[in-house]
Design a protein around this motif. Structure first.
Motif, PDB file in Angstrom:
ATOM      1  N   LEU A  22       0.807  -1.225   0.000  1.00 19.98           N
ATOM      2  CA  LEU A  22       0.000   0.000   0.000  1.00 19.98           C
ATOM      3  C   LEU A  22       0.839   1.274   0.000  1.00 19.98           C
ATOM      4  N   GLY A  23       2.167   1.120   0.088  1.00 23.74           N
ATOM      5  CA  GLY A  23       3.037   2.297   0.114  1.00 23.74           C
ATOM      6  C   GLY A  23       2.909   3.102   1.394  1.00 23.74           C
ATOM      7  N   LEU A  24       2.679   2.420   2.517  1.00 22.34           N
ATOM      8  CA  LEU A  24       2.536   3.102   3.804  1.00 22.34           C
ATOM      9  C   LEU A  24       3.914   3.445   4.362  1.00 22.34           C
ATOM     10  N   GLU A  25       3.975   4.523   5.104  1.00 24.43           N
ATOM     11  CA  GLU A  25       5.221   4.905   5.775  1.00 24.43           C
ATOM     12  C   GLU A  25       4.992   4.894   7.274  1.00 24.43           C
ATOM     13  N   PHE A  26       5.691   4.006   7.960  1.00 19.55           N
ATOM     14  CA  PHE A  26       5.615   3.941   9.423  1.00 19.55           C
ATOM     15  C   PHE A  26       6.790   3.129   9.933  1.00 19.55           C
ATOM     16  N   GLN A  27       7.101   3.320  11.212  1.00 22.78           N
ATOM     17  CA  GLN A  27       8.187   2.584  11.865  1.00 22.78           C
ATOM     18  C   GLN A  27       7.596   1.371  12.560  1.00 22.78           C
ATOM     19  N   HIS A  28       7.823   0.195  11.982  1.00 26.44           N
ATOM     20  CA  HIS A  28       7.237  -1.037  12.503  1.00 26.44           C
ATOM     21  C   HIS A  28       7.765  -1.340  13.910  1.00 26.44           C
TER      22      HIS A  28
END
Length: 194
Positions: A147-153
């Motif tokens: 989905l092209g998400l940006e987050f720090q897993h």
């Protein structure tokens, strides 16, 4: 820290926790992503002293250690204000782990566990993107890429925001609001007091 909790009414709240060890009750960080009527997201997170040891595997995974939570509140201190917010909203989790952790922490601390309405963004993602089954799956890491998400897993606030974004993207993909997507699954996703 609970003084900074988001206020108001939300469409739903995504919740994520990190734990200090293999014990589900060992919550060391809680994150919320509160989705407004305008699809805006208010993110909140707090470190929690789990009153349990930190396993090397968990520290390596999320980077939270005993030193990180040195002056943090315990779950028993933070839960009363959190439950006021959570009992008024539908709660989204990515997998059933977060619900089990909240239930275990309430039990471990001898706290009343209110009835919460849980939905699973993994189930929602499976409905929206069935082609990912066997093709990386519906975990946050694969959904991030797809989905092209940006987050720090493995940061509770970031993972909660990611789960909220998955639901918002699924609404667009399925052309249905959250309430309709989850209406068929709600009956078995309610959490009850022990």
């Amino acid at each position: 820290m609970t003084d900074t909790l988001p206020h108001g009414d939300f469409r739903f709240i995504a919740l994520d926790v990190e734990t200090s060890c293999g014990d589900s009750a060992s919550i060391c960080q809680i994150g919320l992503a509160c989705v407004g009527l305008d699809r805006s997201i208010q993110t909140w997170s707090a470190f929690v002293d789990p009153l349990m040891p930190f396993a090397p595997f968990n520290v390596e995974l999320h980077g939270i250690s005993a030193k990180t939570v040195e002056n943090a509140p315990t779950f028993a201190e933070i839960w009363p204000k959190l439950q006021v917010l959570l009992t008024r909203h539908a709660i989204v989790q990515h997998s059933r782990f977060d619900e089990h952790a909240i239930n275990a922490a309430c039990k471990a601390h001898g706290l009343y566990q209110p009835r919460l309405s849980w939905s699973n963004s993994v189930t929602i993602a499976r409905t929206a993107w069935p082609g990912l089954k066997g093709n990386g799956g519906h975990g946050l890491a694969n959904l991030k890429q797809h989905l092209g998400l940006e987050f720090q897993h493995h940061d509770a606030g970031e993972d909660a925001r990611a789960a909220a974004l998955v639901v918002l993207r699924a609404e667009v993909e399925l052309n249905k609001p959250f309430e309709q997507i989850t209406s068929n699954n709600t009956a078995f996703q309610l959490s009850f007091s022990f």
